[in-house]
Design a protein around this motif. Structure first.
Motif, PDB file in Angstrom:
ATOM      1  N   GLY A 125       3.371   2.619  15.797  1.00 34.64           N
ATOM      2  CA  GLY A 125       2.352   3.432  15.160  1.00 34.64           C
ATOM      3  C   GLY A 125       1.345   4.168  16.007  1.00 34.64           C
ATOM      4  O   GLY A 125       0.812   5.161  15.567  1.00 34.64           O
ATOM      5  N   ASN A 151      -5.219   8.177   9.478  1.00 35.35           N
ATOM      6  CA  ASN A 151      -4.397   9.349   9.135  1.00 35.35           C
ATOM      7  C   ASN A 151      -4.598   9.777   7.685  1.00 35.35           C
ATOM      8  O   ASN A 151      -4.835  10.949   7.386  1.00 35.35           O
ATOM      9  N   PHE A 152      -4.471   8.801   6.769  1.00 34.87           N
ATOM     10  CA  PHE A 152      -4.579   9.126   5.344  1.00 34.87           C
ATOM     11  C   PHE A 152      -5.981   9.662   5.008  1.00 34.87           C
ATOM     12  O   PHE A 152      -6.122  10.580   4.210  1.00 34.87           O
ATOM     13  N   ALA A 156       5.345   9.638   3.499  1.00 35.15           N
ATOM     14  CA  ALA A 156       4.720   8.609   2.651  1.00 35.15           C
ATOM     15  C   ALA A 156       3.462   9.162   1.982  1.00 35.15           C
ATOM     16  O   ALA A 156       3.177   8.868   0.811  1.00 35.15           O
ATOM     17  N   LYS A 192       7.650   9.929   9.339  1.00 43.79           N
ATOM     18  CA  LYS A 192       7.750   9.160   8.085  1.00 43.79           C
ATOM     19  C   LYS A 192       6.404   9.074   7.376  1.00 43.79           C
ATOM     20  O   LYS A 192       6.337   9.096   6.152  1.00 43.79           O
ATOM     21  N   THR A 193       5.312   8.937   8.163  1.00 42.45           N
ATOM     22  CA  THR A 193       3.996   8.696   7.556  1.00 42.45           C
ATOM     23  C   THR A 193       3.577   9.864   6.678  1.00 42.45           C
ATOM     24  O   THR A 193       3.032   9.674   5.586  1.00 42.45           O
ATOM     25  N   HIS A 248      -2.937   4.009   9.927  1.00 39.71           N
ATOM     26  CA  HIS A 248      -2.593   4.629   8.639  1.00 39.71           C
ATOM     27  C   HIS A 248      -3.871   5.044   7.903  1.00 39.71           C
ATOM     28  O   HIS A 248      -3.939   6.115   7.306  1.00 39.71           O
ATOM     29  N   VAL A 275      -0.627   1.080   0.504  1.00 39.71           N
ATOM     30  CA  VAL A 275       0.174   1.189   1.730  1.00 39.71           C
ATOM     31  C   VAL A 275      -0.031  -0.092   2.532  1.00 39.71           C
ATOM     32  O   VAL A 275      -1.164  -0.434   2.888  1.00 39.71           O
ATOM     33  N   ALA A 300       0.891  -2.428   5.880  1.00 34.91           N
ATOM     34  CA  ALA A 300       1.429  -2.405   7.249  1.00 34.91           C
ATOM     35  C   ALA A 300       1.388  -3.817   7.834  1.00 34.91           C
ATOM     36  O   ALA A 300       0.555  -4.631   7.430  1.00 34.91           O
ATOM     37  N   ASP A 334       5.359  -0.483   5.105  1.00 39.51           N
ATOM     38  CA  ASP A 334       5.794   0.003   6.415  1.00 39.51           C
ATOM     39  C   ASP A 334       6.350  -1.149   7.234  1.00 39.51           C
ATOM     40  O   ASP A 334       5.837  -2.260   7.185  1.00 39.51           O
TER      41      ASP A 334
END
Length: 695
Positions: free
Chosen positions: A558, A340-341, A310, A306-307, A337, A326, A328, A401
């Motif tokens: 997560g 990752n981003f 997104a 999903k991430t 997140h 975003v 969470a 999220d």
């Protein structure tokens, strides 16, 4: 609240006999301030005092009226003084037990006396028992008549007894006979419901006469109940659809599909999107291109990707010169997140900022400035994102999220951060699959997309259920796995909601495991640790510097460590199925065969056995969520914050879900053709909660 008949709806409860300011305040706690509201305060169960039952036919955990002869009555001395009375009819013997009694009571309950008693039955040492039953001696020449109606039992509050509530509702029913209540459902809808008049349904449910099918009422299938259940579900559906319609009337910034930026992003990934991911990206792109705000829920099982979907949506905003936020529910998930981003989008020249409640002042000030100036194109954070002092330059997309951890009003607070006159598109993600029946009711304001495919290479997780008496074997298994180069989680859970207690339990477990497994590198993470500490522990585990991570349920969502292939969950019986499924999803993220050990405390109730069986036999998140809904109800599956106001008076989502498709059609029809009546249905059933529910 307009309960249909304006006269009854407007009549204050203080107009009833015996209701002064003190009683009115207690009724207010139940949401009752008018006679109309009192009529819609429905029983949650019934007691049957309409017939005398033979002792031989009685069942434990039920209530009954019994008439029998006293055979013996004595004071028994044990840990406490108890009056024990044995009574007998033609079919058997029953024990009556009194812990509080007077000498006069004992003198009246003499052998040979006839007694009529009412109470709940439980298993005793030698026979069924009633503890502190209501009772009276029976005069054989003029026996007292039995009740003509089933006795209702109402939801109550401190200081408000059942007899008092029954007397008040009796008065309200007398007024209902004089002033019929308004029928709010159009004829087309009532025809499908068997045209049962509302007043008749209310009368029967408050006072079911002798001969009423008690089993049908207990099961919620009686036609008179269905008439009211339908209307209550309709009120909730109307509320959500009105909120959706209002949201859709707002204007959003149309966004492109991310163009070259999105292409570069996909090319930079070490994997290809699954068919399901591609389909959901297309659905999102189609919504984001519109000038009405997207309201879309993306459901996907643990590890379905999903991430990254997104991130594709965020790039649609960035490529259009706008910002994405975003949000969470926990620091750990927000931090992940952010990692990752940053890793994905940083090389593409996208600035990602991080904002949380526990940041140092300087870092927070910088993040606020980046968000407000527009220099940060993607801002990631916890609920700190919707605090008043957080400003965005051009917020066009809000990604939320694990929606079930936030209330609807928090979702709306983030929506208010867009430029004047605009509303951000909303993408809501959850790894807790929501059964369709629940989604139709709790998320009726959202379009739903499902990522129903796992990326290739994900290994299924074998789940075993083991009693904690075999703890030594489990510890040896952990030792073996870690010695072979794999990593493991040991999750501690507690009944108490207290983070402090949970942290103490995890610390004690960690110390014990360190003493038993001195050759392993063992670390601890829990919710009471500072964000930087937690982050350092998680990073060390992710880097492979730690063999075994002892954790509380903070790792539920997560955390992604592909080399972790073994998870031990202590006391799994204390957690819901969906939460267990989330935790289990932390392993099985690499190529190695993965295992989850559910280490339960004995003895297990039948209910717990059933839940652990579901976990052992299935890894399908949607099936698990359906079972969770049946076993625990909607409040637990969605999270109490989401359903905090979703308390039904008579409907039950699991039982009545088959009505929802018709309820949905009826709601759409009423909004299109009978708007005033739709408002009145809302007012009748939601009684001041419309604002929360978006109506």
């Amino acid at each position: 609240m307009n309960s249909g008949s304006s006269a009854l709806a407007a009549k204050p409860v203080t107009s009833l006999k015996g209701v002064g300011p003190a009683l009115a305040t207690k009724l207010e706690k139940l949401g009752i301030s008018s006679v109309g509201q009192l009529l819609f305060h429905l029983p949650n169960r019934y007691l049957d005092r309409t017939r005398i039952q033979a002792i031989g036919s009685l069942q434990p955990a039920s209530s009954a009226v019994v008439e029998a002869e006293v055979r013996v009555c004595d004071v028994v001395y044990g840990r406490r003084r108890t009056l024990v009375c044995k009574i007998q009819d033609h079919s058997g013997i029953l024990t009556l037990r009194f812990f509080h009694f007077t000498a006069a009571q004992k003198q009246r309950l003499v052998p040979g006396a006839q007694i009529r008693c009412f109470g709940e039955l439980r298993r005793g040492a030698t026979s069924l028992e009633m503890v502190h039953p209501e009772y009276e001696l029976v005069d054989q020449n003029s026996p007292k008549p039995l009740a003509q109606y089933l006795t209702p039992n109402y939801p109550a509050t401190e200081g408000l007894t059942q007899p008092r509530l029954r007397v008040l509702i009796e008065q309200a029913l007398e007024q209902l006979e004089q002033q019929p209540i308004a029928e709010l459902l159009p004829a087309q809808i009532t025809q499908a419901l068997g045209q049962i008049p509302l007043a008749q349904a209310l009368q029967l449910l408050h006072k079911p006469p002798v001969g009423t099918d008690l089993q049908a009422i207990t099961e919620g299938t009686h036609p008179y109940q269905q008439r009211l259940i339908f209307e209550e579900l309709l009120a909730h559906q109307l509320s959500m659809l009105m909120f959706r319609n209002r949201a859709k009337q707002a204007r959003a910034q149309p966004l492109g599909n991310g163009g070259e930026l999105a292409q570069k992003f996909q090319q930079s990934l070490p994997f290809s999107f699954t068919k399901a991911q591609r389909r959901v990206v297309e659905e999102l792109n189609s919504d984001l291109a519109q000038s009405e705000p997207m309201l879309r829920l993306v459901q996907g099982d643990v590890g379905s990707g999903k991430t990254v979907v997104a991130a594709m949506a965020a790039l649609c905003a960035v490529a259009s010169g706008q910002q994405a936020a975003v949000m969470a529910p926990t620091e750990i998930l927000a931090e992940q997140h952010y990692a990752n981003f940053s890793q994905w989008l940083g090389p593409l020249g996208v600035t990602v900022a991080y904002l949380s409640g526990r940041q140092k002042t300087a870092a927070r000030r910088e993040a606020l400035q980046l968000a407000a100036s527009g220099a940060a194109q993607v801002v990631i954070g916890t609920h700190a994102l919707f605090q008043e002092n957080v400003q965005f330059n051009q917020l066009a997309l809000a990604i939320i999220d694990e929606q079930h951890r936030f209330g609807v009003h928090q979702r709306l607070a983030l929506s208010s951060k867009a430029p004047d006159g605009l509303t951000p598109h909303q993408l809501i993600m959850t790894a807790t699959p929501i059964p369709r029946t629940l989604a139709m009711s709790a998320y009726a304001d959202l379009d739903c997309s499902v990522i129903d495919e796992l990326p290739p290479g994900r290994t299924p997780i074998a789940t075993v259920v083991i009693a904690d008496t075999r703890r030594d074997e489990v510890i040896e298994r952990v030792n073996r796995a870690c010695s072979e180069g794999r990593q493991a989680y040991w999750v501690c859970t507690l009944i108490e909601e207290s983070e402090a207690m949970e942290a103490q339990a995890a610390e004690a477990t960690c110390e014990l495991l360190q003493s038993l497994l001195p050759s392993l590198k063992i670390a601890l993470v829990h919710g009471r640790m500072k964000a930087a500490e937690k982050d350092a522990v998680m990073q060390a585990f992710k880097a492979g510097d730690t063999d075994l991570l002892v954790a509380t349920t903070v790792i539920e969502v997560g955390v992604d460590v592909p080399n972790a292939s073994l998870m031990i969950i202590e006391n799994p019986e204390r957690l819901g199925l969906s939460q267990l499924h989330q935790l289990r999803g932390r392993v099985g993220r690499g190529a190695a065969a993965s295992h989850c050990v559910l280490l339960y405390g004995s003895p297990l109730s039948n209910h717990s056995k059933e839940r652990l069986r579901v976990m052992r036999e299935s890894s399908d998140g949607f099936y698990i969520a359906e079972q969770d809904l049946e076993l625990r109800g909607p409040g637990e599956v969605l999270g109490t914050r989401q359903t905090g106001e979703m308390q039904f008076r008579i409907a039950q989502l699991t039982r009545d879900s088959y009505l929802l498709p018709d309820v949905r059609k009826a709601a759409e029809y009423m909004l299109a053709h009978h708007h005033a009546k739709a408002q009145a249905v809302l007012a009748r059933w939601l009684s001041g909660r419309e604002k929360y529910l978006g109506a």
